[in-house]
Scaffold this active site. Sequence first.
Site, PDB file in Angstrom:
ATOM      1  N   SER A   1       7.403  -0.540   5.333  1.00 18.62           N
ATOM      2  CA  SER A   1       6.363  -0.596   4.308  1.00 18.62           C
ATOM      3  C   SER A   1       5.049  -1.077   4.905  1.00 18.62           C
ATOM      4  CB  SER A   1       6.791  -1.541   3.180  1.00 18.62           C
ATOM      5  OG  SER A   1       8.022  -1.125   2.612  1.00 18.62           O
TER       6      SER A   1
ATOM      7  N   GLN B   1       4.923   3.174   1.589  1.00 17.53           N
ATOM      8  CA  GLN B   1       6.179   3.044   2.323  1.00 17.53           C
ATOM      9  C   GLN B   1       6.448   4.320   3.095  1.00 17.53           C
ATOM     10  OE1 GLN B   1       9.187   1.087   0.210  1.00 17.53           O
ATOM     11  NE2 GLN B   1      10.864   1.646   1.568  1.00 17.53           N
ATOM     12  N   GLY B   2       6.936   4.162   4.321  1.00 13.94           N
ATOM     13  CA  GLY B   2       7.278   5.299   5.157  1.00 13.94           C
ATOM     14  C   GLY B   2       8.722   5.245   5.584  1.00 13.94           C
TER      15      GLY B   2
ATOM     16  N   LEU C   1       0.808  -1.213   0.000  1.00 13.65           N
ATOM     17  CA  LEU C   1       0.000   0.000   0.000  1.00 13.65           C
ATOM     18  C   LEU C   1       0.841   1.263   0.000  1.00 13.65           C
ATOM     19  CD1 LEU C   1      -2.672  -1.072   2.661  1.00 13.65           C
ATOM     20  CD2 LEU C   1      -2.923  -1.086   0.176  1.00 13.65           C
TER      21      LEU C   1
ATOM     22  N   ASP D   1       4.114  14.031  14.567  1.00 13.91           N
ATOM     23  CA  ASP D   1       4.304  13.806  13.127  1.00 13.91           C
ATOM     24  C   ASP D   1       2.969  13.871  12.393  1.00 13.91           C
ATOM     25  OD1 ASP D   1       5.857  13.408  10.871  1.00 13.91           O
ATOM     26  OD2 ASP D   1       5.727  11.226  10.974  1.00 13.91           O
TER      27      ASP D   1
ATOM     28  N   PHE E   1      10.079   4.241   8.298  1.00 16.86           N
ATOM     29  CA  PHE E   1      10.526   3.091   9.078  1.00 16.86           C
ATOM     30  C   PHE E   1      10.082   1.753   8.495  1.00 16.86           C
ATOM     31  CE2 PHE E   1      10.563   6.445  12.366  1.00 16.86           C
ATOM     32  CZ  PHE E   1      11.924   6.425  12.620  1.00 16.86           C
TER      33      PHE E   1
END
Length: 646
Positions: free
Chosen positions: A358, A353-354, A351, A470, A356
């Site tokens: 996926s 990726q960030g 879906l 965040d 830290f």
Amino acid sequence: MGKSCVVTSSFSLLLLFLQTLKYVHAGFICYGDFFNVNYGVSRTYLFSSLPSNVVSNGGFYNASFGRDSKNNRVHVVALCRRGYEKQACKTCLEHVIEDTKSKCPRQKESFSWVTDEFDDVSCSLRYTNHSTLGKLELLPNTINPNPNSIDSKFNNMAMFSQEWIAMVNRTLEAASTAENSSVLKYYSATRTEFTQISDVYALMQCVPDLSPGNCKRCLRECVNDFQKQFWGRQGGGVSRPSCYFRWDLYPYYRAFDNVVRVPAPPPQASSTIIDYGRDEKSFQGSNIAIIVVPSVINLIIFVVLIFSWKRKQSHTIINDVFDSNNGQSMLRFDLRMIVTATNNFSLENKLGQGGFGSVYKGILPSGQEIAVKRLRKGSGQGGMEFKNEVLLLTRLQHRNLVKLLGFCNEKDEEILVYEFVPNSSLDHFIFDEEKRRVLTWDVRYTIIEGVARGLLYLHEDSQLRIIHRDLKASNILLDAEMNPKVADFGMARLFDMDETRGQTSRVVGTYGYMAPEYATYGQFSTKSDVYSFGVMLLEMISGKSNKKLEKEEEEEEEELPAFVWKRWIEGRFAEIIDPLAAPSNNISINEVMKLIHIGLLCVQEDISKRPSINSILFWLERHATITMPVPTPVAYLTRPSLSLGH
């Protein structure tokens, strides 16, 4: 005394039921409490364009209108039989709308799955005060049997029963197998030759927003309803909000014009659908034994298998429970189950990726959809973020916060399992020119209010005091109704209730959303979350990304807060407002100006002048004239020379 209370309560419930369920007739039910004027206006507005919207959207359409309240917001779902003629579909819906207005003049919910007067087309209409999108709805249900008995037409009812069940099973399997190329993907019409009659016709259809498993379950319930209550009739139909089943000895709806006849099926000793006799006259004693005995044996085997499967799943899916320091529990998932659910973390299931890791979509053995965050190995701070999110979300429950279902820390994997939110994140909509058109001012206002409520819960209303640190568009997830859910608590900080601010030597987050005091000095508080909320609010109003704005106007290094501030004080409001945002009957230009005003108050450089999230929500929920402070200059940030994580 106890029995008296029970009887009284039961009688009261019966009276309430009789009061609210006012009208039931051939495929048509009105129910629920009486609605107010605003609800009625919203219903009329949706009905006015519904037939044309259904046809222009391929035969299925859902929409909602009104303020976000069960007393004012109406949700409507409508569809026609697959293969419909456009005019026939429109006419069918126009008739059912008129019937709904006359037969359900004041009730909050109605459901109908009817045919036109010539039996040429079927259509369905449902309106409620809550969203049904993607949900399996089995009640209310209606059954319309043929009044004639079938006994006189068939000498061997046992043979007919076996052939009928085989036909129904074949139709059910075909209908519940999704055809992704069609909007009306769950549909099947079969024409079957029987030994004692030339043709028998069956049709099944589900609403297209169901999963295949739920479609199959709904259709099975319809078949069982008919078998239990009206077996022995010459046909009939059963309808539920999520599906429809009809069979007859003659064609109907013009649904079988191009359907090839299936030869008579071979006799079956058993079936997956339980067969119910209507009365003793329908079967001879020997035939009852032929059908019932194998069915009972199969039922026993089925129950044993289900019991064994349930026991296995209880050990496979959840093999432990994590206890936090405060006695809260969280489910620990088995790694093998997660690997299977995500198809071994395949690219097709990915879906996003960030920083830290996926995120993948997965499906549990129960059919439940989940979102799986797999933290990147060697990400440095992954372990800390993992533990932080588990400990926090275990103790937080709010409709505007994403729900953590469990975790897995098996081998060297660290995985978080969340509820699946189908519409992805806000940034996929607000920064895409095509998708942004979906975000009408009504939808944007609802999202803004929802995020504010989520923050209020974090800052003031939960047992904890939490700073998110965040908050940004990509961390706001949108459910099927476009309601927001704040996500990604890996960087959140927990405060005691008497604490108001903190300081850290490790600045984490996303540049552009960070408050200046946090980005420069590591100082954070609830007001730093308010700053991030303000940036996100200005992005929603303008349709501009803070990062993209920097690239477009690189020479000035002007960020979005500064961009909006300059045009605000110069009176150039049209340059602030997103031209792609669709107008709204509920949100006036004054409401949009109020949103800009609130956004500028949130991004002020002076921390003490930024409002609390409580004040923001107060202003958002008041649609009359209100008094707000005059905003002072925003923080003019240039990219700092320090590196994040100093």
